[in-house]
Write an enzyme that holds these catalytic residues in place. Structure first.
Site, PDB file in Angstrom:
ATOM      1  N   GLU A  68       0.963  -1.291  -0.037  1.00  0.00           N
ATOM      2  CA  GLU A  68      -0.034  -0.017  -0.128  1.00  0.00           C
ATOM      3  C   GLU A  68       0.852   1.179  -0.038  1.00  0.00           C
ATOM      4  O   GLU A  68       1.987   1.482   0.542  1.00  0.00           O
ATOM      5  CB  GLU A  68      -0.834  -0.090   1.287  1.00  0.00           C
ATOM      6  CG  GLU A  68      -1.990   1.310   1.264  1.00  0.00           C
ATOM      7  CD  GLU A  68      -2.571   1.157   2.628  1.00  0.00           C
ATOM      8  OE1 GLU A  68      -2.378   0.728   3.922  1.00  0.00           O
ATOM      9  OE2 GLU A  68      -3.859   1.667   2.479  1.00  0.00           O
ATOM     10  N   LYS A 114      -9.303   1.251  -2.581  1.00  0.00           N
ATOM     11  CA  LYS A 114      -9.531   0.719  -1.204  1.00  0.00           C
ATOM     12  C   LYS A 114     -11.228   1.081  -0.628  1.00  0.00           C
ATOM     13  O   LYS A 114     -11.647   2.246  -0.703  1.00  0.00           O
ATOM     14  CB  LYS A 114      -8.519   1.267  -0.284  1.00  0.00           C
ATOM     15  CG  LYS A 114      -8.585   0.866   1.184  1.00  0.00           C
ATOM     16  CD  LYS A 114      -7.504   1.491   1.945  1.00  0.00           C
ATOM     17  CE  LYS A 114      -7.596   0.937   3.338  1.00  0.00           C
ATOM     18  NZ  LYS A 114      -6.561   1.399   4.143  1.00  0.00           N
ATOM     19  N   CYS A 117      -5.083  -3.369   2.634  1.00  0.00           N
ATOM     20  CA  CYS A 117      -4.914  -3.256   4.231  1.00  0.00           C
ATOM     21  C   CYS A 117      -6.157  -3.094   4.922  1.00  0.00           C
ATOM     22  O   CYS A 117      -6.420  -4.342   5.108  1.00  0.00           O
ATOM     23  CB  CYS A 117      -4.143  -1.617   4.158  1.00  0.00           C
ATOM     24  SG  CYS A 117      -3.288  -1.280   5.680  1.00  0.00           S
TER      25      CYS A 117
HETATM   26  O1  LIG Z   1      -1.353   7.014   6.523  1.00  0.00           O
HETATM   27  C1  LIG Z   1      -0.920   7.084   5.365  1.00  0.00           C
HETATM   28  O2  LIG Z   1       0.030   7.967   5.043  1.00  0.00           O
HETATM   29  C2  LIG Z   1      -1.102   5.793   4.611  1.00  0.00           C
HETATM   30  N1  LIG Z   1      -2.367   5.039   4.796  1.00  0.00           N
HETATM   31  C3  LIG Z   1      -2.339   4.185   5.636  1.00  0.00           C
HETATM   32  O3  LIG Z   1      -1.211   3.600   5.588  1.00  0.00           O
HETATM   33  C4  LIG Z   1      -3.514   3.154   5.621  1.00  0.00           C
HETATM   34  C5  LIG Z   1      -4.717   3.960   5.852  1.00  0.00           C
HETATM   35  S1  LIG Z   1      -4.368   5.183   6.889  1.00  0.00           S
HETATM   36  N2  LIG Z   1      -3.213   2.350   6.734  1.00  0.00           N
HETATM   37  C6  LIG Z   1      -4.060   1.282   7.068  1.00  0.00           C
HETATM   38  O4  LIG Z   1      -4.948   1.067   6.460  1.00  0.00           O
HETATM   39  C7  LIG Z   1      -3.606   0.468   8.232  1.00  0.00           C
HETATM   40  C8  LIG Z   1      -4.762  -0.474   8.651  1.00  0.00           C
HETATM   41  C9  LIG Z   1      -4.128  -1.157  10.083  1.00  0.00           C
HETATM   42  O5  LIG Z   1      -3.073  -0.829  10.775  1.00  0.00           O
HETATM   43  C10 LIG Z   1      -4.785  -1.919  10.794  1.00  0.00           C
HETATM   44  O6  LIG Z   1      -6.148  -2.646  10.541  1.00  0.00           O
HETATM   45  O7  LIG Z   1      -4.869  -2.456  11.982  1.00  0.00           O
END
Ligand SMILES: O=C(O)CNC(=O)[C@H](CS)NC(=O)CCC(=O)C(=O)O
Length: 287
Positions: free
Chosen positions: A48, A120, A161
Site C-alpha cells: 500500500e 480501497k 490493507c
Molecule cells: O497514513 C498513510 O500515510 C497511508 N495510509 C495507510 O497507511 C493506511 C490508511 S491510514 N493504513 C491502514 O489502512 C492501516 C490498517 C491497520 O493498521 C489495521 O487495520 O490495523
C-alpha cells in the site's frame, strides 16, 4: 504456454519503507521488483502507498497526481513489460475530481497494459490505544466496487490493507471466482503485532485462496512506523514466506492445485445458508 505453466508459478512480494517524495519511492520499489524478478518471480506485488507516505495530509493532497498524470503509471507499466512479469502495485494515491484522493491498486500485465484497478473500500478511521490517530476518510474517497482480475493462473481479487478486517469482501471475491487475493498494507506496529498474521491466515482459510500481502516496514517521515512482515499464505493457512521487519523481498512457489485441495477438504465456501437478522432472546431475566 503449457498447462504446467498455468498451474505453477513463482510469486514475490516486495517490502519497502516509502518516504514523502514520489520519485525516490518509485526507484526504491523498482530496485526490489527487479531483484524479485531476477530471482524468478513471475508475479510481483508492492505494498500500500508504494508511491508516497506523506503524514502531512494537506501536503499529501497537494502532492497527489490524477491517474492520467501519475508518474508511477508509465513507470510501472514499462517495468512490467521490461521484466515480463505481472505487476501488482499495492496502491498509489490518486487525485480525484473532488480534490479527495483514491487509495488505488493497479495490476499491470507483462505487456505493460493496465489490467485492473481497485479503490480501497474500508477507510482506516481509528484511534489506537497508544494514542496514534488515523482519519483516512478525511483525505481519501472510499471505493464501492469489488474487483477481480484475470491472470494466466486464475482470478485475482484486489483489496487494500484495512479491508482485511472485513471478511465479507473476501468471501464475495472468492465466491465470484477469485483464487488469489492481494492485501497490500501499511499496517501499524501495535495492530500488526496483535492481528496481522491471524487476519491474513483467516482470510486464506475461509476463502481457500492464496493470499499475497506486501507491506510497508520501518520508520517513515515524522516517525510513523509500519509493521512489515509481508506474507504469502497458502489456502490451507500455511505461511509460505514472511519478510520480517526489514526492506527486501519474499518469494514462494505457488501450486494452484492447492486451492481445489483445500476447498475439497473443507467446502465451507459453498455452505452459506440464509438466516434472519439476529434477535435478542430474553427468555429469563439477566440479573
Ligand atoms: O497514513 C498513510 O500515510 C497511508 N495510509 C495507510 O497507511 C493506511 C490508511 S491510514 N493504513 C491502514 O489502512 C492501516 C490498517 C491497520 O493498521 C489495521 O487495520 O490495523
Amino acid at each position: 504456454m503449457t498447462a504446467a505453466d498455468k498451474t505453477l508459478f513463482k510469486a514475490g512480494c516486495i517490502q519497502m519503507t516509502a518516504g514523502r517524495e514520489v520519485l525516490p519511492n518509485l526507484e526504491q520499489a523498482a530496485a526490489l521488483i527487479r531483484d524479485a524478478a531476477a530471482a524468478g518471480a513471475q508475479f510481483v506485488m508492492t505494498p500500500e502507498n508504494t508511491s508516497i507516505i506523506e503524514p502531512d495530509k494537506p501536503l499529501a493532497v497537494k502532492k497527489a497526481f490524477p491517474e492520467a498524470d501519475h508518474p508511477g503509471i508509465p513507470f510501472f507499466a514499462d517495468l512490467a513489460r521490461e521484466l515480463n512479469i505481472w505487476l501488482s502495485i499495492g496502491s498509489m494515491a490518486i487525485r480525484l475530481d473532488n480534490r479527495k484522493l483514491a487509495n488505488r491498486s493497479f495490476l499491470f500485465g507483462p505487456d505493460g497494459i493496465l489490467r485492473a484497478r481497485y479503490d480501497k473500500i474500508h477507510m482506516f478511521d481509528v484511534d489506537l490505544p497508544n494514542g496514534e490517530v488515523y482519519r483516512e476518510s478525511a483525505t481519501m474517497q472510499p471505493g464501492d466496487q469489488a474487483v477481480i482480475a484475470e491472470t494466466p493462473w486464475g482470478k485475482l481479487g484486489l483489496t487494500v490493507c484495512y479491508d482485511v478486517r472485513f471478511a465479507y469482501l473476501y468471501r464475495a471475491l472468492a465466491q465470484a471466482g477469485a483464487t488469489f487475493l492481494t492485501v497490500p498494507a501499511a499496517f501499524t506496529v501495535p495492530t500488526g503485532e496483535a492481528h496481522w498474521h491471524v487476519l491474513l491466515r483467516a482470510r486464506a482459510i475461509e476463502t481457500g485462496c492464496f493470499v499475497f500481502a506486501a507491506a510497508q516496514c520501518g520508520t517513515h517521515a515524522e516517525g510513523r512506523r509500519t509493521y512489515g512482515h509481508s506474507l504469502i499464505v497458502a489456502p490451507w493457512g500455511e505461511i509460505l514466506a514472511d519478510a520480517g521487519s526489514e526492506p527486501g523481498f519474499i518469494l514462494a512457489d505457488i501450486d494452484t492445485t492447492k486451492v481445489a485441495t483445500a476447498r475439497g477438504a473443507i467446502p465451507a465456501l459453498r455452505h452459506d445458508r440464509p438466516f434472519a437478522e439476529p434477535v435478542i432472546h430474553s427468555l429469563a431475566a439477566v440479573d
